[in-house]
Motif scaffolding. Structure first.
Motif, PDB file in Angstrom:
ATOM      1  N   THR A   1       0.817  -1.211   0.000  1.00  0.00           N
ATOM      2  CA  THR A   1       0.000   0.000   0.000  1.00  0.00           C
ATOM      3  C   THR A   1       0.853   1.265   0.000  1.00  0.00           C
ATOM      4  OG1 THR A   1      -1.694  -1.197   1.204  1.00  0.00           O
ATOM      5  CG2 THR A   1      -1.834   1.188   1.240  1.00  0.00           C
ATOM      6  N   ILE A   2       0.359   2.293  -0.690  1.00  0.00           N
ATOM      7  CA  ILE A   2       1.007   3.597  -0.721  1.00  0.00           C
ATOM      8  C   ILE A   2       0.277   4.524   0.244  1.00  0.00           C
ATOM      9  CG2 ILE A   2       1.466   5.623  -2.159  1.00  0.00           C
ATOM     10  CD1 ILE A   2       1.703   3.646  -4.532  1.00  0.00           C
TER      11      ILE A   2
ATOM     12  N   VAL B   1       6.077   7.459  -8.977  1.00  0.00           N
ATOM     13  CA  VAL B   1       5.768   6.367  -8.055  1.00  0.00           C
ATOM     14  C   VAL B   1       6.281   5.039  -8.612  1.00  0.00           C
ATOM     15  CG1 VAL B   1       3.882   4.966  -7.112  1.00  0.00           C
ATOM     16  CG2 VAL B   1       3.794   7.460  -6.934  1.00  0.00           C
ATOM     17  N   GLY B   2       5.975   4.763  -9.880  1.00  0.00           N
ATOM     18  CA  GLY B   2       6.405   3.516 -10.495  1.00  0.00           C
ATOM     19  C   GLY B   2       7.905   3.383 -10.535  1.00  0.00           C
TER      20      GLY B   2
ATOM     21  N   ASP C   1      12.549  11.269  -4.125  1.00  0.00           N
ATOM     22  CA  ASP C   1      12.197  12.071  -5.294  1.00  0.00           C
ATOM     23  C   ASP C   1      11.229  13.155  -4.842  1.00  0.00           C
ATOM     24  OD1 ASP C   1      12.087  12.965  -7.887  1.00  0.00           O
ATOM     25  OD2 ASP C   1      11.446  11.059  -8.745  1.00  0.00           O
ATOM     26  N   TYR C   2      10.880  14.044  -5.747  1.00  0.00           N
ATOM     27  CA  TYR C   2       9.937  15.104  -5.407  1.00  0.00           C
ATOM     28  C   TYR C   2       9.116  15.472  -6.634  1.00  0.00           C
ATOM     29  CZ  TYR C   2      13.515  17.980  -7.629  1.00  0.00           C
ATOM     30  OH  TYR C   2      14.428  18.492  -8.514  1.00  0.00           O
ATOM     31  N   VAL C   3       7.936  16.012  -6.408  1.00  0.00           N
ATOM     32  CA  VAL C   3       7.076  16.560  -7.447  1.00  0.00           C
ATOM     33  C   VAL C   3       6.643  17.937  -6.975  1.00  0.00           C
ATOM     34  CG1 VAL C   3       4.887  16.356  -8.682  1.00  0.00           C
ATOM     35  CG2 VAL C   3       6.252  14.311  -8.248  1.00  0.00           C
TER      36      VAL C   3
ATOM     37  N   LEU D   1       8.306  10.153  -1.510  1.00  0.00           N
ATOM     38  CA  LEU D   1       8.151  11.082  -2.633  1.00  0.00           C
ATOM     39  C   LEU D   1       7.555  12.371  -2.078  1.00  0.00           C
ATOM     40  CD1 LEU D   1       8.048  11.788  -5.689  1.00  0.00           C
ATOM     41  CD2 LEU D   1       5.816  10.683  -5.755  1.00  0.00           C
ATOM     42  N   PHE D   2       8.345  13.445  -2.063  1.00  0.00           N
ATOM     43  CA  PHE D   2       7.875  14.713  -1.519  1.00  0.00           C
ATOM     44  C   PHE D   2       6.997  15.459  -2.517  1.00  0.00           C
ATOM     45  CE2 PHE D   2      11.330  15.386   1.847  1.00  0.00           C
ATOM     46  CZ  PHE D   2      10.417  15.361   2.879  1.00  0.00           C
TER      47      PHE D   2
END
Length: 239
Positions: free
Chosen positions: A5-6, A114-115, A99-101, A78-79
């Motif tokens: 789960t995420i 995500v992948g 990582d970041y978005v 992932l930020f």
């Protein structure tokens, strides 16, 4: 292996809805948390495969959540950042983000990030995500095959010792973060605690020299006062 789960952490209900819809459409299971404390509690409760974590949370912000989690967990993070100028803080403070978005973001970009993170960590993914577990790691011209314990820079094979291989694999697995010498020691040496910083530096020098001889002189960067991180690996000798 079932996909895990995420955990989605954001106090903005609209952003959560966008993220969760994108995850659901890509066949990922998810849980949500609306603040930092709930994020820490849920991360401990069900051990997520990945945490999508907003920096701008009230009270306990995302940076503090990350610091707290990194004391006991290597869960990929992932930020989500509201401003570009926060990115240097994420990377430079060596918090352990993968990582970041930057907001506003494309749901398609988010799912791609995500992948990519899940593949690096070998987490099985749902059929709808269109991804499979990687047999190795790659960045730029650099490729590392974990099963065969082979490293190559472009077409050139690079012979590394067992410890050098594990150090490089550690950096390749999380190319966005800076590793302190202590963290490299923990991951590459496992139970061997009688190793000095100078020994780590010596291994790094050896790895750099071997990769440079193969045409990849920019594979490892020094972050002064902190440690080391993966370089661009352009394959041009680092020039």
């Amino acid at each position: 292996m079932q996909s895990k789960t995420i955990l989605v952490v954001d106090d903005d209900p609209h952003i959560r809805e966008v993220i969760c819809f994108a995850l659901q459409k890509a066949s990922y299971a998810y849980e949500i948390a609306v603040n930092g404390k709930e994020a820490v509690d849920k991360a401990a409760l069900f051990d997520p495969a990945l945490i999508v974590l907003d920096i701008g949370l009230p009270e306990m912000d995302g940076l503090e959540v990350c610091r707290h989690l990194r004391k006991t967990s290597d869960v990929p993070i992932l930020f989500l950042s509201a401003r570009d100028d926060e990115i240097d803080r994420i990377v430079g403070l060596e918090l352990g983000a993968d990582d970041y978005v930057t907001k506003p973001f494309s749901p398609r970009e988010l799912i791609a990030r995500v992948g990519a993170i899940l593949k690096r960590f070998g987490v099985s993914q749902p059929p709808g995500a269109g991804a499979r577990e990687q047999a190795g790691l790659s960045h730029g011209v650099l490729t590392l095959e974990k099963d065969q314990r082979l490293v190559s820079a472009g077409e050139v094979a690079v012979a590394l010792t067992a410890i050098e291989f594990d150090i490089l694999a550690t950096l390749l697995a999380r190319p966005k973060i800076v590793f302190t010498r202590e963290k490299i020691l923990d991951r590459a040496y496992k139970d061997n605690i009688h190793v000095s910083d100078r020994t780590i530096d010596s291994h790094i020098r050896n790895i750099r020299a071997k990769l440079a001889a193969a045409g990849c002189g920019d594979a490892i960067e020094t972050v002064h006062g902190v440690g080391f991180r993966l370089g661009p690996c352009r394959g041009d000798g680092g020039s």
